[in-house]
Design an enzyme around this catalytic site. Sequence first.
Site, mmCIF file in Angstrom:
data_model
loop_
_atom_site.group_PDB
_atom_site.id
_atom_site.type_symbol
_atom_site.label_atom_id
_atom_site.label_comp_id
_atom_site.label_asym_id
_atom_site.label_seq_id
_atom_site.Cartn_x
_atom_site.Cartn_y
_atom_site.Cartn_z
ATOM 1 N N THR A 7 0.850 -1.182 0.000
ATOM 2 C CA THR A 7 0.000 0.000 0.000
ATOM 3 C C THR A 7 0.887 1.234 0.000
ATOM 4 O O THR A 7 2.075 1.146 0.307
ATOM 5 C CB THR A 7 -0.907 0.029 1.258
ATOM 6 O OG1 THR A 7 -1.792 1.136 1.187
ATOM 7 C CG2 THR A 7 -0.093 0.170 2.538
ATOM 8 N N ASN A 8 0.294 2.374 -0.355
ATOM 9 C CA ASN A 8 1.000 3.642 -0.135
ATOM 10 C C ASN A 8 0.196 4.503 0.831
ATOM 11 O O ASN A 8 0.438 5.694 0.961
ATOM 12 C CB ASN A 8 1.225 4.380 -1.457
ATOM 13 C CG ASN A 8 2.465 3.839 -2.162
ATOM 14 O OD1 ASN A 8 3.463 3.519 -1.511
ATOM 15 N ND2 ASN A 8 2.388 3.700 -3.467
ATOM 16 N N ASN A 9 -0.753 3.870 1.501
ATOM 17 C CA ASN A 9 -1.594 4.585 2.446
ATOM 18 C C ASN A 9 -0.903 4.617 3.817
ATOM 19 O O ASN A 9 -0.843 3.618 4.528
ATOM 20 C CB ASN A 9 -2.953 3.865 2.517
ATOM 21 C CG ASN A 9 -3.936 4.577 3.409
ATOM 22 O OD1 ASN A 9 -3.557 5.174 4.414
ATOM 23 N ND2 ASN A 9 -5.203 4.501 3.052
ATOM 24 N N ASP A 68 -7.605 -5.843 1.067
ATOM 25 C CA ASP A 68 -8.688 -5.289 0.256
ATOM 26 C C ASP A 68 -9.928 -5.203 1.131
ATOM 27 O O ASP A 68 -10.175 -6.103 1.940
ATOM 28 C CB ASP A 68 -8.954 -6.167 -0.971
ATOM 29 C CG ASP A 68 -9.786 -5.425 -2.012
ATOM 30 O OD1 ASP A 68 -9.562 -4.217 -2.204
ATOM 31 O OD2 ASP A 68 -10.662 -6.046 -2.626
ATOM 32 N N PHE A 148 -14.139 8.393 6.135
ATOM 33 C CA PHE A 148 -14.080 8.482 4.674
ATOM 34 C C PHE A 148 -15.069 7.480 4.080
ATOM 35 O O PHE A 148 -15.736 6.740 4.814
ATOM 36 C CB PHE A 148 -12.651 8.196 4.171
ATOM 37 C CG PHE A 148 -12.251 6.745 4.288
ATOM 38 C CD1 PHE A 148 -11.909 6.198 5.515
ATOM 39 C CD2 PHE A 148 -12.244 5.915 3.176
ATOM 40 C CE1 PHE A 148 -11.565 4.849 5.630
ATOM 41 C CE2 PHE A 148 -11.894 4.567 3.277
ATOM 42 C CZ PHE A 148 -11.554 4.039 4.511
ATOM 43 N N GLY A 149 -15.115 7.441 2.759
ATOM 44 C CA GLY A 149 -15.926 6.444 2.055
ATOM 45 C C GLY A 149 -17.376 6.439 2.508
ATOM 46 O O GLY A 149 -18.039 7.483 2.568
ATOM 47 N N TYR A 150 -17.867 5.258 2.839
ATOM 48 C CA TYR A 150 -19.281 5.080 3.184
ATOM 49 C C TYR A 150 -19.564 5.334 4.668
ATOM 50 O O TYR A 150 -20.673 5.071 5.140
ATOM 51 C CB TYR A 150 -19.726 3.657 2.808
ATOM 52 C CG TYR A 150 -19.591 3.350 1.327
ATOM 53 C CD1 TYR A 150 -20.620 3.653 0.446
ATOM 54 C CD2 TYR A 150 -18.425 2.775 0.819
ATOM 55 C CE1 TYR A 150 -20.501 3.383 -0.914
ATOM 56 C CE2 TYR A 150 -18.293 2.496 -0.538
ATOM 57 C CZ TYR A 150 -19.332 2.807 -1.400
ATOM 58 O OH TYR A 150 -19.211 2.541 -2.748
ATOM 59 N N HIS A 176 -13.669 -3.236 10.740
ATOM 60 C CA HIS A 176 -13.271 -4.399 9.950
ATOM 61 C C HIS A 176 -11.758 -4.438 9.761
ATOM 62 O O HIS A 176 -11.114 -5.459 9.927
ATOM 63 C CB HIS A 176 -13.990 -4.342 8.596
ATOM 64 C CG HIS A 176 -13.898 -3.011 7.912
ATOM 65 N ND1 HIS A 176 -14.242 -1.844 8.535
ATOM 66 C CD2 HIS A 176 -13.448 -2.647 6.678
ATOM 67 C CE1 HIS A 176 -14.036 -0.827 7.715
ATOM 68 N NE2 HIS A 176 -13.541 -1.289 6.581
HETATM 69 P P1 IMP Z 1 -9.597 -0.278 0.431
HETATM 70 O O1 IMP Z 1 -9.494 -1.636 -0.174
HETATM 71 O O2 IMP Z 1 -9.243 -0.247 1.884
HETATM 72 O O3 IMP Z 1 -8.848 0.768 -0.355
HETATM 73 O O4 IMP Z 1 -11.143 0.140 0.378
HETATM 74 C C1 IMP Z 1 -11.876 0.179 -0.851
HETATM 75 C C2 IMP Z 1 -13.112 1.045 -0.717
HETATM 76 O O5 IMP Z 1 -14.026 0.483 0.256
HETATM 77 C C3 IMP Z 1 -12.853 2.470 -0.208
HETATM 78 O O6 IMP Z 1 -12.528 3.337 -1.270
HETATM 79 C C4 IMP Z 1 -14.203 2.830 0.413
HETATM 80 O O7 IMP Z 1 -15.125 3.210 -0.585
HETATM 81 C C5 IMP Z 1 -14.655 1.498 1.000
HETATM 82 N N1 IMP Z 1 -14.201 1.379 2.413
HETATM 83 C C6 IMP Z 1 -13.248 0.533 2.894
HETATM 84 N N2 IMP Z 1 -13.078 0.711 4.223
HETATM 85 C C7 IMP Z 1 -13.934 1.684 4.582
HETATM 86 C C8 IMP Z 1 -14.201 2.326 5.827
HETATM 87 O O8 IMP Z 1 -13.614 2.048 6.896
HETATM 88 N N3 IMP Z 1 -15.148 3.287 5.812
HETATM 89 C C9 IMP Z 1 -15.815 3.641 4.679
HETATM 90 N N4 IMP Z 1 -15.583 3.120 3.493
HETATM 91 C C10 IMP Z 1 -14.645 2.111 3.433
#
Ligand code: IMP
Length: 193
Positions: A7-9, A68, A148-150, A176
């Site tokens: 990751t780069n996060n 993921d 962030f996100g949802y 999660h």
């Molecule tokens: P990633 O695989 O962690 O980059 O997550 C992929 C996508 O899932 C993100 O861009 C969000 O849309 C959603 N997502 C993952 N984790 C979260 C969270 O903790 N809160 C809200 N959205 C999430």
Amino acid sequence: MQLVFATNNRHKLEEVATKIKGEFKLLTLNDIGCTDDIEETGTTFKENASIKSHYIYQKYKLNCFGDDSGLEIDALNGEPGVYSARYAGEHGNHAANISKVLQNLTGETNRKARFRTVISLIWNGEEHFFDGTVEGQIRTATSGTAGFGYDPIFEPDGYNITFAEMSLEQKNSISHRARAMDQLINFLNTVQD
Ligand code: IMP
């Protein structure tokens, strides 16, 4: 001992770095000079996590893990799932993704959903999976501005606030991602002893 997190996060990296004991030197993709776009072509979180860890292991021969995550909504047959980041098409547009979910759930009474994270670790050539979930409900409107996100539409079971109304500390104690990371950390702390 070097361990690559595919990751780069920085936030994700720090979450693991603060919990891990011992002699690990955690590295990001940037740290190892990997600028390749690792395409997430899988149809499950497990496949996508595995694609990332295998890519790095095969190219750099370093112990590594990839993750993921996403949101699964029962009434939408598990959507947006692996397409969570790009549900409304435009990569990373959280507002559009939320609108699409709320639109698709108009009039729906079954609001059950869960966030899920799968981690694939390749440790000395062997793959190990770690899975974390948090169950909850999708609200009919957004609430809160944190996260962030949802987060603004997800109310975890046992709470009457959304993830976006929680402090980062509170969210991280039940999320999660934190649950999957805790399993990974337990494993790494055990193999080191
Ligand atoms: P990633 O695989 O962690 O980059 O997550 C992929 C996508 O899932 C993100 O861009 C969000 O849309 C959603 N997502 C993952 N984790 C979260 C969270 O903790 N809160 C809200 N959205 C999430």
